[in-house]
Design an enzyme around this catalytic site. Structure first.
Site, PDB file in Angstrom:
ATOM      1  N   SER A 201      22.095  18.673  40.233  1.00 10.50           N
ATOM      2  CA  SER A 201      22.060  19.848  39.291  1.00 10.50           C
ATOM      3  C   SER A 201      23.141  19.942  38.142  1.00 10.50           C
ATOM      4  O   SER A 201      23.804  19.136  38.206  1.00 10.50           O
ATOM      5  CB  SER A 201      22.661  21.039  40.216  1.00 10.50           C
ATOM      6  OG  SER A 201      22.708  22.348  39.547  1.00 10.50           O
ATOM      7  N   HIS A 202      22.952  20.561  37.268  1.00  8.49           N
ATOM      8  CA  HIS A 202      23.693  21.073  36.211  1.00  8.49           C
ATOM      9  C   HIS A 202      25.359  21.491  36.538  1.00  8.49           C
ATOM     10  O   HIS A 202      26.352  21.499  36.090  1.00  8.49           O
ATOM     11  CB  HIS A 202      23.136  22.263  35.223  1.00  8.49           C
ATOM     12  CG  HIS A 202      23.219  21.857  33.798  1.00  8.49           C
ATOM     13  ND1 HIS A 202      22.852  20.796  33.139  1.00  8.49           N
ATOM     14  CD2 HIS A 202      23.944  22.514  32.835  1.00  8.49           C
ATOM     15  CE1 HIS A 202      23.189  20.753  31.951  1.00  8.49           C
ATOM     16  NE2 HIS A 202      23.949  21.778  31.582  1.00  8.49           N
ATOM     17  N   SER A 203      25.217  22.034  37.947  1.00  5.71           N
ATOM     18  CA  SER A 203      26.390  22.755  38.415  1.00  5.71           C
ATOM     19  C   SER A 203      26.590  22.046  39.703  1.00  5.71           C
ATOM     20  O   SER A 203      25.783  21.885  40.571  1.00  5.71           O
ATOM     21  CB  SER A 203      26.111  24.188  38.705  1.00  5.71           C
ATOM     22  OG  SER A 203      26.801  24.667  39.757  1.00  5.71           O
TER      23      SER A 203
END
Lengths: 201, 146
Positions: B23-25
């Site tokens: 994920s981007h996070s």
């Protein structure tokens, strides 16, 4: 200049000049990325190219292809945003096309970069006119083997993204609100090509 | 946190497919991993690793975290990699093209992140092969919500 063969030292100068120019322009790239992106393009590119410069200082690859391949790999590892795999793919594919030749002509470099730009288009699924780095890269490689012409075409292409509506990436969520802003990726692509004639001096 | 967790007690089972969640996070990757392993039930669990965010905990994607996560869950039966958006997709694609940074048998799965992760972890934990795990995750696109 166009008939001169380019060696690994030229490619290291190119990457070093690109790193210096991205370092100088980092704030502007981030500023451009603020209204239509997530305001990290300048710092991401700065981090990536600083890592490239550091790698080339210590490892000093021996061929033009090896310089670009190493630089591309380093960008994929260190940038942290979408521009990492995109620029990384551009340089790595170009490096692979150049193979292990010790010297390459500007025409060979042009052909290798054209293959790299194709790989970027394939990876990102974008086309010219989508308001992406391709709007600078495609005219740059289309301008031929002369570095000044390629740099000018990239700069012009980056400026021409202002009236475009973004169709890829985060900016595409903004729809018409992305119109009127210059694309940060096209702008950093123009910096990369502006560093070519600089490295040839 | 962005270093990723390996869930599941399947280290001794050579046949299970591993799942990597990119994920981007960091917190998103970790939470989806926890949710997918939770929903997979209490039995044998496929190895799951989260690779979210940058190594310093920011938003973004780290090629190194992804490669390390894939190596951690690789039991020789293949690794299904699910991604959310933007640089997560592009980084994994670029790594796949590189050829040597991800384990052999690693595959990018074209699936919705959360639903696909649950489907992948449930099927992988049931001992399904990589092709079945990816098919189950991809099928998650077919479930319409409105």
């Amino acid at each position: 200049m166009s008939e001169t063969a380019l060696d690994a030292a030229f490619f290291i100068r190119w990457m070093t000049a690109a790193a210096a120019s991205i370092d100088r322009e980092a704030d502007r790239l981030t500023e451009l990325d603020s209204p239509i992106g997530d305001a990290d393009h300048g710092s991401n590119m700065q981090r990536g190219f600083a890592a490239v410069r550091k790698l080339l200082e210590t490892a000093a690859p021996q061929t033009p292809g090896a310089v670009l391949t190493a630089a591309g790999r380093q960008l994929i590892s260190t940038v942290g945003g979408a521009s990492g795999p995109l620029y990384g793919t551009l340089l790595r594919r170009a490096g692979k096309v150049l193979g292990d030749a010790e010297r390459v002509t500007p025409a060979e470099l042009n052909a290798a970069l054209a293959a790299g730009v194709d790989a970027v288009a394939q990876l990102g699924g974008a086309a010219p006119g989508d308001k992406t780095m391709l709007d600078a890269l495609v005219p740059a490689v289309g301008a031929g083997a002369a570095f000044d012409a390629a740099a000018a075409a990239a700069a012009e292409g980056a400026l021409a993204t202002v009236p475009l509506q973004a169709r890829k990436g985060r900016a595409s969520y903004l729809g018409e609100r992305s119109i009127g802003h210059q694309d940060p990726g096209a702008t950093s692509s123009a910096l990369l090509f502006a560093a070519l004639p600089e490295a040839a001096k | 946190m962005s270093g990723g967790t390996v869930a599941g007690a399947a280290g001794d089972r050579a046949s299970l497919v591993g799942v990597v969640l990119v994920s981007h996070s960091g917190p998103v990757a970790e939470s989806v991993a926890a949710m997918a392993t939770g929903l997979a039930g209490g039995g044998i669990q496929a190895p799951v690793a989260a690779a979210g965010g940058t190594p310093d905990g920011g938003l973004g994607t780290s090629a190194e975290l992804i490669a390390a996560a894939a190596r951690r869950v690789d039991r020789g039966a293949g690794v299904a990699i699910l991604v959310d958006l933007g640089s997560a997709v592009l980084t994994v694609k670029a790594l796949m093209a590189e050829g040597d940074e991800l384990p052999e048998g690693a595959r990018l799965v074209d699936a919705p992140f959360v639903e696909g992760a649950v489907a992948a972890v449930v099927t992988a934990s049931a001992g399904a092969a990589l092709s079945e795990v990816t098919a189950a995750a991809e099928e998650a696109y077919g479930y319409r919500k409105a």
